[in-house]
Scaffold this motif. Structure first.
Motif, PDB file in Angstrom:
ATOM      1  N   GLU A 257      46.888  52.191  37.562  1.00 26.02           N
ATOM      2  CA  GLU A 257      46.504  52.885  38.911  1.00 26.02           C
ATOM      3  C   GLU A 257      45.721  52.464  39.812  1.00 26.02           C
ATOM      4  O   GLU A 257      44.646  51.788  39.833  1.00 26.02           O
ATOM      5  CB  GLU A 257      46.192  54.431  39.284  1.00 26.02           C
ATOM      6  CG  GLU A 257      46.484  55.630  37.702  1.00 26.02           C
ATOM      7  CD  GLU A 257      45.721  56.431  37.891  1.00 26.02           C
ATOM      8  OE1 GLU A 257      44.246  56.750  38.322  1.00 26.02           O
ATOM      9  OE2 GLU A 257      46.298  57.824  37.306  1.00 26.02           O
ATOM     10  N   GLY A 258      46.117  51.395  41.071  1.00 27.86           N
ATOM     11  CA  GLY A 258      45.539  50.691  42.028  1.00 27.86           C
ATOM     12  C   GLY A 258      46.344  49.449  41.680  1.00 27.86           C
ATOM     13  O   GLY A 258      44.537  48.559  42.707  1.00 27.86           O
ATOM     14  N   VAL A 259      46.105  49.254  40.600  1.00 28.65           N
ATOM     15  CA  VAL A 259      46.168  48.225  40.365  1.00 28.65           C
ATOM     16  C   VAL A 259      47.456  46.974  40.227  1.00 28.65           C
ATOM     17  O   VAL A 259      47.662  47.488  39.203  1.00 28.65           O
ATOM     18  CB  VAL A 259      45.066  47.225  38.957  1.00 28.65           C
ATOM     19  CG1 VAL A 259      45.614  45.745  39.061  1.00 28.65           C
ATOM     20  CG2 VAL A 259      43.703  47.876  39.046  1.00 28.65           C
ATOM     21  N   HIS A 260      47.925  46.468  41.080  1.00 24.98           N
ATOM     22  CA  HIS A 260      49.663  45.914  40.747  1.00 24.98           C
ATOM     23  C   HIS A 260      49.905  45.113  39.504  1.00 24.98           C
ATOM     24  O   HIS A 260      50.894  44.804  38.721  1.00 24.98           O
ATOM     25  CB  HIS A 260      50.029  45.576  42.421  1.00 24.98           C
ATOM     26  CG  HIS A 260      49.617  44.006  42.305  1.00 24.98           C
ATOM     27  ND1 HIS A 260      49.695  42.745  41.712  1.00 24.98           N
ATOM     28  CD2 HIS A 260      48.239  44.057  43.856  1.00 24.98           C
ATOM     29  CE1 HIS A 260      49.043  41.553  43.016  1.00 24.98           C
ATOM     30  NE2 HIS A 260      48.032  42.216  43.377  1.00 24.98           N
ATOM     31  N   SER A 261      49.094  43.983  39.714  1.00 24.07           N
ATOM     32  CA  SER A 261      49.195  42.574  38.096  1.00 24.07           C
ATOM     33  C   SER A 261      48.094  43.460  37.328  1.00 24.07           C
ATOM     34  O   SER A 261      47.213  41.770  37.699  1.00 24.07           O
ATOM     35  CB  SER A 261      49.268  42.002  38.873  1.00 24.07           C
ATOM     36  OG  SER A 261      49.925  41.250  39.537  1.00 24.07           O
ATOM     37  N   PRO A 262      47.289  43.680  36.666  1.00 22.48           N
ATOM     38  CA  PRO A 262      46.733  43.873  35.685  1.00 22.48           C
ATOM     39  C   PRO A 262      46.503  43.041  34.634  1.00 22.48           C
ATOM     40  O   PRO A 262      45.419  42.659  34.328  1.00 22.48           O
ATOM     41  CB  PRO A 262      46.337  45.784  35.217  1.00 22.48           C
ATOM     42  CG  PRO A 262      48.364  46.026  35.278  1.00 22.48           C
ATOM     43  CD  PRO A 262      48.515  45.075  36.151  1.00 22.48           C
ATOM     44  N   VAL A 263      47.609  42.218  34.121  1.00 22.02           N
ATOM     45  CA  VAL A 263      47.288  41.182  32.821  1.00 22.02           C
ATOM     46  C   VAL A 263      47.310  40.324  33.858  1.00 22.02           C
ATOM     47  O   VAL A 263      45.727  39.740  33.392  1.00 22.02           O
ATOM     48  CB  VAL A 263      48.608  41.275  32.164  1.00 22.02           C
ATOM     49  CG1 VAL A 263      48.577  40.261  30.775  1.00 22.02           C
ATOM     50  CG2 VAL A 263      49.038  42.304  31.578  1.00 22.02           C
ATOM     51  N   HIS A 264      47.367  40.149  34.956  1.00 20.21           N
ATOM     52  CA  HIS A 264      46.794  38.914  35.821  1.00 20.21           C
ATOM     53  C   HIS A 264      45.456  38.634  35.829  1.00 20.21           C
ATOM     54  O   HIS A 264      44.469  37.947  35.585  1.00 20.21           O
ATOM     55  CB  HIS A 264      47.378  38.853  36.909  1.00 20.21           C
ATOM     56  CG  HIS A 264      49.322  37.674  37.125  1.00 20.21           C
ATOM     57  ND1 HIS A 264      50.112  38.666  36.489  1.00 20.21           N
ATOM     58  CD2 HIS A 264      49.557  37.044  37.314  1.00 20.21           C
ATOM     59  CE1 HIS A 264      50.924  37.247  36.641  1.00 20.21           C
ATOM     60  NE2 HIS A 264      50.848  36.709  37.110  1.00 20.21           N
ATOM     61  N   ALA A 265      44.923  40.119  36.372  1.00 15.15           N
ATOM     62  CA  ALA A 265      43.418  40.119  36.787  1.00 15.15           C
ATOM     63  C   ALA A 265      42.696  40.148  35.214  1.00 15.15           C
ATOM     64  O   ALA A 265      41.343  39.107  35.007  1.00 15.15           O
ATOM     65  CB  ALA A 265      43.456  41.667  37.214  1.00 15.15           C
ATOM     66  N   LEU A 266      43.339  40.411  33.858  1.00 15.88           N
ATOM     67  CA  LEU A 266      42.601  40.301  33.054  1.00 15.88           C
ATOM     68  C   LEU A 266      42.605  38.640  32.418  1.00 15.88           C
ATOM     69  O   LEU A 266      41.063  38.414  31.646  1.00 15.88           O
ATOM     70  CB  LEU A 266      43.204  41.201  31.908  1.00 15.88           C
ATOM     71  CG  LEU A 266      42.751  43.045  32.119  1.00 15.88           C
ATOM     72  CD1 LEU A 266      43.637  43.515  31.153  1.00 15.88           C
ATOM     73  CD2 LEU A 266      40.954  43.160  32.439  1.00 15.88           C
ATOM     74  N   ALA A 267      44.083  38.333  32.459  1.00 20.30           N
ATOM     75  CA  ALA A 267      44.156  36.992  31.551  1.00 20.30           C
ATOM     76  C   ALA A 267      43.189  36.158  32.781  1.00 20.30           C
ATOM     77  O   ALA A 267      42.347  35.070  32.316  1.00 20.30           O
ATOM     78  CB  ALA A 267      45.498  36.434  31.669  1.00 20.30           C
ATOM     79  N   LEU A 268      43.173  35.576  34.076  1.00 17.94           N
ATOM     80  CA  LEU A 268      43.035  34.879  34.973  1.00 17.94           C
ATOM     81  C   LEU A 268      41.252  34.723  35.321  1.00 17.94           C
ATOM     82  O   LEU A 268      40.273  34.203  35.032  1.00 17.94           O
ATOM     83  CB  LEU A 268      43.621  34.498  35.734  1.00 17.94           C
ATOM     84  CG  LEU A 268      45.052  34.567  36.187  1.00 17.94           C
ATOM     85  CD1 LEU A 268      45.809  34.321  36.667  1.00 17.94           C
ATOM     86  CD2 LEU A 268      45.281  33.046  35.321  1.00 17.94           C
ATOM     87  N   ALA A 269      40.920  36.664  36.266  1.00 14.59           N
ATOM     88  CA  ALA A 269      39.767  36.593  36.432  1.00 14.59           C
ATOM     89  C   ALA A 269      38.852  37.047  35.162  1.00 14.59           C
ATOM     90  O   ALA A 269      37.259  36.648  35.152  1.00 14.59           O
ATOM     91  CB  ALA A 269      39.675  37.944  37.192  1.00 14.59           C
ATOM     92  N   ALA A 270      38.709  37.518  34.558  1.00 12.12           N
ATOM     93  CA  ALA A 270      38.291  37.912  33.161  1.00 12.12           C
ATOM     94  C   ALA A 270      37.683  37.308  32.087  1.00 12.12           C
ATOM     95  O   ALA A 270      36.820  36.851  31.642  1.00 12.12           O
ATOM     96  CB  ALA A 270      38.542  39.732  32.903  1.00 12.12           C
ATOM     97  N   MET A 271      38.896  36.278  31.581  1.00  3.28           N
ATOM     98  CA  MET A 271      38.970  35.563  30.672  1.00  3.28           C
ATOM     99  C   MET A 271      39.207  34.012  30.994  1.00  3.28           C
ATOM    100  O   MET A 271      39.186  33.407  29.974  1.00  3.28           O
ATOM    101  CB  MET A 271      40.285  35.773  29.290  1.00  3.28           C
ATOM    102  CG  MET A 271      40.445  37.569  28.792  1.00  3.28           C
ATOM    103  SD  MET A 271      41.361  38.117  28.709  1.00  3.28           S
ATOM    104  CE  MET A 271      42.338  37.238  26.813  1.00  3.28           C
ATOM    105  N   GLY A 272      40.006  33.731  31.329  1.00  5.71           N
ATOM    106  CA  GLY A 272      40.094  32.304  32.513  1.00  5.71           C
ATOM    107  C   GLY A 272      40.947  32.454  32.251  1.00  5.71           C
ATOM    108  O   GLY A 272      41.255  30.540  31.492  1.00  5.71           O
TER     109      GLY A 272
END
Length: 319
Positions: A257-272
């Motif tokens: 909910e409210g996050v259009h590309s969550p795997v992008h956020a996890l991969a790039l912003a959280a995990m690099g």
């Protein structure tokens, strides 16, 4: 053949129950690797050592080379809102000393659904923060990115692993909206005889371009098969260095909910973990099936663009 419309999954989106924003934030913190590496701008590419490269090179047996990049797409369509540019800048028709020359110009707003490209860590911020915690507003401006840019990554040579979900499930493709869960990843490993490991590049085939060729183009921004966020902790625990897909790794519609590309956020912003989007994996699927193995040498050489948030690429797999 499937007779479903291009944007409607056969049984509704198989994403599972919706994931709340609060649940997603907990997941983000669970997989986050901020502060792990001195060279933080390279993110998870720091995992790939000379030993990983030697292991990857040792996988080459037949010498079969498979191109994974799509053709440069200049034709507008539902999956190509910003077509790439290609025109001739010199036709060799101006009188000049021999030999005559022919030159051309290409250009693309490549972050989209048409061009095969690499997303560098600078491409995505979550809650205003890039990978490592720096404020995106301070680190990315009109002149480009001052952290996590594609130039900091350089070329990546490592072991590639193909998770060929249609082959595992006995289908030609996964319908748009089909989520790939952790259980699917484990089942694919068992069926294909491969195990994702530290420093690997994981390529997820959902059969997007097989479906496109047979049923026509649709907007994958609205509906596409891809990873569910629940699969990311498994991949994070294995220490992957790169994720890629013939989609863009995210299942769409988003289950969060409210996050259009969550795997992008996890991969790039959280995990690099950089992402490879819009690969054509059909030839690789056939080559892996013929070889009876789903691990190979993968070579990715992005353009050296200081400040760039990514790059068009033409990755190569060698079996």
């Amino acid at each position: 053949m499937s007779d479903h419309s291009p944007t409607t999954p056969p049984d509704g989106p198989r994403n599972g129950p919706p994931v709340s924003g609060r649940e997603f934030d907990v997941l983000f913190d669970e997989v986050r690797t901020w502060g792990r590496w001195a060279d933080a701008g390279r993110g998870a590419w720091n995992r790939v050592t000379a030993g990983h490269v030697r292991t990857a090179v040792s996988l080459v047996r037949s010498g079969t080379v498979v191109a994974l990049g799509r053709p440069w797409d200049t034709v507008p369509g539902p999956d190509n809102a910003k077509p790439a540019l290609h025109f001739m800048s010199d036709l060799g028709d101006v009188e000049a000393p021999e030999p005559s020359a022919h030159k051309d110009f290409i250009g693309a707003d490549y972050h989209g659904k048409a061009v095969s490209h690499l997303d560098a860590p600078a491409h995505i911020a979550y809650r205003g923060r890039l990978y490592g915690g720096g404020a995106a507003r301070e680190l990315v401006g009109a002149g480009g990115a001052r952290f996590g840019d594609v130039a900091a990554l350089g070329p990546l040579v490592t072991r590639g692993v193909l998770l060929d979900l249609p082959a595992v499930l006995g289908t030609e493709w996964l319908e748009p909206g089909r989520a790939v869960h952790a259980a699917d990843v484990l089942a694919a490993e068992e069926a294909l005889g491969v195990t994702v490991g530290e420093g690997d590049a994981v390529l997820l085939r959902v059969g997007r371009f097989r479906r496109r060729r047979e049923l026509g183009a649709w907007d994958p921004g609205e509906a596409c098969a891809g990873f569910h966020v629940g699969a990311v902790p498994l991949l994070a625990g294995r220490g992957v260095a790169l994720l890629g897909s013939d989609g863009d790794s995210d299942v769409r519609p988003s289950p969060v909910e409210g996050v259009h590309s969550p795997v992008h956020a996890l991969a790039l912003a959280a995990m690099g973990v950089p992402l490879l989007d819009n690969l054509d994996l059909e030839a690789l699927s056939a080559a892996c099936a013929e070889a009876g193995r789903y691990a190979f040498l993968l070579v990715v050489a992005p353009l050296n663009i200081p400040g760039g948030t990514g790059s068009p690429v033409g990755p190569v797999a060698v079996l």
